[in-house]
Motif scaffolding. Sequence first.
Motif, PDB file in Angstrom:
ATOM      1  N   UNK A 172     -24.521  14.463  50.826  1.00 43.16           N
ATOM      2  CA  UNK A 172     -23.061  14.303  50.851  1.00 43.16           C
ATOM      3  C   UNK A 172     -22.528  13.791  49.513  1.00 43.16           C
ATOM      4  N   UNK A 173     -21.462  14.417  49.051  1.00 41.06           N
ATOM      5  CA  UNK A 173     -20.792  14.002  47.828  1.00 41.06           C
ATOM      6  C   UNK A 173     -19.292  14.151  48.000  1.00 41.06           C
ATOM      7  N   UNK A 174     -18.546  13.879  46.955  1.00 45.70           N
ATOM      8  CA  UNK A 174     -17.081  13.851  47.051  1.00 45.70           C
ATOM      9  C   UNK A 174     -16.466  14.932  46.163  1.00 45.70           C
ATOM     10  N   UNK A 175     -15.674  15.795  46.776  1.00 44.31           N
ATOM     11  CA  UNK A 175     -14.979  16.870  46.065  1.00 44.31           C
ATOM     12  C   UNK A 175     -13.485  16.542  46.010  1.00 44.31           C
ATOM     13  N   UNK A 176     -12.911  16.608  44.827  1.00 48.76           N
ATOM     14  CA  UNK A 176     -11.481  16.338  44.663  1.00 48.76           C
ATOM     15  C   UNK A 176     -10.674  17.455  45.321  1.00 48.76           C
ATOM     16  N   UNK A 177      -9.825  17.074  46.295  1.00 44.96           N
ATOM     17  CA  UNK A 177      -8.942  18.029  46.963  1.00 44.96           C
ATOM     18  C   UNK A 177      -7.562  18.066  46.330  1.00 44.96           C
ATOM     19  N   UNK A 178      -7.013  16.885  46.082  1.00 38.82           N
ATOM     20  CA  UNK A 178      -5.672  16.812  45.509  1.00 38.82           C
ATOM     21  C   UNK A 178      -5.561  15.566  44.643  1.00 38.82           C
ATOM     22  N   UNK A 205     -10.298   5.623  43.789  1.00 39.83           N
ATOM     23  CA  UNK A 205     -11.546   6.022  43.129  1.00 39.83           C
ATOM     24  C   UNK A 205     -12.575   6.411  44.178  1.00 39.83           C
ATOM     25  N   UNK A 206     -13.328   7.452  43.904  1.00 40.83           N
ATOM     26  CA  UNK A 206     -14.581   7.771  44.594  1.00 40.83           C
ATOM     27  C   UNK A 206     -15.556   8.257  43.532  1.00 40.83           C
ATOM     28  N   UNK A 207     -16.841   8.444  43.867  1.00 41.64           N
ATOM     29  CA  UNK A 207     -17.778   8.983  42.880  1.00 41.64           C
ATOM     30  C   UNK A 207     -17.412  10.379  42.387  1.00 41.64           C
ATOM     31  N   UNK A 208     -16.443  11.023  43.051  1.00 45.23           N
ATOM     32  CA  UNK A 208     -15.996  12.328  42.595  1.00 45.23           C
ATOM     33  C   UNK A 208     -14.902  12.274  41.548  1.00 45.23           C
ATOM     34  N   UNK A 209     -14.484  11.086  41.134  1.00 44.47           N
ATOM     35  CA  UNK A 209     -13.438  10.960  40.115  1.00 44.47           C
ATOM     36  C   UNK A 209     -13.894  11.637  38.829  1.00 44.47           C
TER      37      UNK A 209
END
Length: 385
Positions: A361-367, A265-269
């Motif tokens: 800064x934020x979290x982008x789903x790569x895979x 999990x990250x905030x980008x989920x």
Amino acid sequence: MLCAALAAAIAGTASAAMADVKIGFLATLSGPSADVGRDQFDGVSLALDLLSGKLGGVKAVIVKEDDEQKPEVAINALGRLLDREKVDIVVGLTFANVMMALQNRIASTDIPFIGTVAGPSSVAGRQCKANEFVMSWQSDAPAEAIGKYLSDKGIKRVSTMTPNFIGGKDKIAGFKRFYKGQIVDEIYTPLNELDFSAELTELSASKPEAIYGFFPGGLGVTFVRQYQQAGLLSKTALYTSNTIEGSAVDAMGTAALGSVVGDSWTPGAPNPQSRRFVEAFQKRFGRIPSSYAAFSYDAIMMLDAAVRDVKGNTADHKALTASIKSARFASVRGNFRFGRNNFPIQDYSIYQVVRNSVGKPGFKLLEADVFKDHGDAYAQQCNLK
């Protein structure tokens, strides 16, 4: 007289059945990694607020203890929670070395323990216990996801760096389990070290294609900043797990941008329950939630289902433990269940730290789902069913 006595007995029984659920919260709340414990507590308190202060419809009370990241302090604090406060459940357990020091005491009681950060390999394996659960992950697993991702991408040479404690060693063991290339350097630093210049110079000289690093809490801020200051950010990609977390992301600033993170999990989920949690956490606390906050939030939502299942009778510890094992709730991770060793079976994905819509800064789903329904390597050593 008999009717009055009978009425009093019935009233007493009803009162006992609806006694408050007493939660002992034991975590690292002071020292250089206090942010981790703060995130755990804030995740717990947010979930309880959303549940109107109740678990399974029964009022919940929290008794908080700080282990100061010291095993001997944790042992005494746990004694107070169990012997003086008579708590029904213990939640928290931040660092693996502290968790390991509590194993004899945990084994001496049937009260359920819910760890929301530490997931040492030995507790997942031969030292597993029916009353001990881990909501986060077995420590190896996020690093396993990064190791597999790098192998899949054809990265041939990697250096690793982590503090020299059981949690760090588990991370490297997990990374090496799935990474098939060459480990150029395997560096361990003292857990209290804050100057990584010598180690970063050594890493730079080896010229790896990528670096895997794990530094929890405040150590992570220092490590990522110094990584940028050493000029590595523009030369060698940083891959990590459980380092770029929560409010530390803002403290790292541009130093975190471009880093790649593996976790459950990250905030980008992207799932709806995660979005609701992130929005509620940011509104309440004014910062990005870490996975430690998310796992602690999940712990309370899971306990809400378990306490409801036993109809509020938390005094029956064995029934409560059985309900925890099978609890069904809407996890911020989506897919979640406990395996035979009371550790999670869940999905792991890869994210990159990028600028979000407001320039932070934020979290982008790569895979998505590098691992699907992934357990841990130690479950078969556990004799639970």
